[in-house]
Design a protein around this motif. Sequence first.
Motif, PDB file in Angstrom:
ATOM      1  N   ALA A  32       0.837  -1.194   0.000  1.00  0.00           N
ATOM      2  CA  ALA A  32       0.000   0.000   0.000  1.00  0.00           C
ATOM      3  C   ALA A  32       0.878   1.251   0.000  1.00  0.00           C
ATOM      4  O   ALA A  32       1.943   1.277   0.608  1.00  0.00           O
ATOM      5  CB  ALA A  32      -0.911   0.016   1.225  1.00  0.00           C
ATOM      6  N   ALA A  33       0.421   2.272  -0.682  1.00  0.00           N
ATOM      7  CA  ALA A  33       1.176   3.516  -0.749  1.00  0.00           C
ATOM      8  C   ALA A  33       1.249   4.161   0.635  1.00  0.00           C
ATOM      9  O   ALA A  33       0.338   4.038   1.447  1.00  0.00           O
ATOM     10  CB  ALA A  33       0.525   4.468  -1.737  1.00  0.00           C
ATOM     11  N   ARG A  34       2.322   4.862   0.888  1.00  0.00           N
ATOM     12  CA  ARG A  34       2.499   5.486   2.202  1.00  0.00           C
ATOM     13  C   ARG A  34       1.503   6.603   2.433  1.00  0.00           C
ATOM     14  O   ARG A  34       1.101   6.866   3.555  1.00  0.00           O
ATOM     15  CB  ARG A  34       3.919   6.030   2.308  1.00  0.00           C
ATOM     16  CG  ARG A  34       4.955   4.937   2.356  1.00  0.00           C
ATOM     17  CD  ARG A  34       6.350   5.479   2.303  1.00  0.00           C
ATOM     18  NE  ARG A  34       6.596   6.408   3.386  1.00  0.00           N
ATOM     19  CZ  ARG A  34       7.598   7.251   3.419  1.00  0.00           C
ATOM     20  NH1 ARG A  34       8.434   7.290   2.414  1.00  0.00           N
ATOM     21  NH2 ARG A  34       7.764   8.063   4.434  1.00  0.00           N
ATOM     22  N   HIS A  35       1.108   7.277   1.360  1.00  0.00           N
ATOM     23  CA  HIS A  35       0.214   8.412   1.523  1.00  0.00           C
ATOM     24  C   HIS A  35      -1.260   8.004   1.504  1.00  0.00           C
ATOM     25  O   HIS A  35      -2.122   8.839   1.695  1.00  0.00           O
ATOM     26  CB  HIS A  35       0.477   9.440   0.421  1.00  0.00           C
ATOM     27  CG  HIS A  35       0.157   8.920  -0.942  1.00  0.00           C
ATOM     28  ND1 HIS A  35       1.046   8.165  -1.656  1.00  0.00           N
ATOM     29  CD2 HIS A  35      -0.947   9.021  -1.696  1.00  0.00           C
ATOM     30  CE1 HIS A  35       0.503   7.831  -2.805  1.00  0.00           C
ATOM     31  NE2 HIS A  35      -0.708   8.333  -2.863  1.00  0.00           N
TER      32      HIS A  35
END
Length: 73
Positions: A32-35
Amino acid sequence: MVYVAVLLLPGVGLLLFTMTYLEDRLFAEPVAARHARRRHLRLLPGGLRADSAPRRADPASAAPRPAEQDAAA
């Protein structure tokens, strides 16, 4: 012949390492993307407040259009 093998060995080793790295990244589970957040859209509750001034009608929209007028008139 031995000289050629010794000179090609670092290139083949680098190629093997690169292919292994790329295959591991290609077939790994996506992260999953950090943002990314769970709830990224926040809507304001309500809408038009009861104590706000009512909207004025646009005078251009209040006048009947020629297509809406009675043809007999």
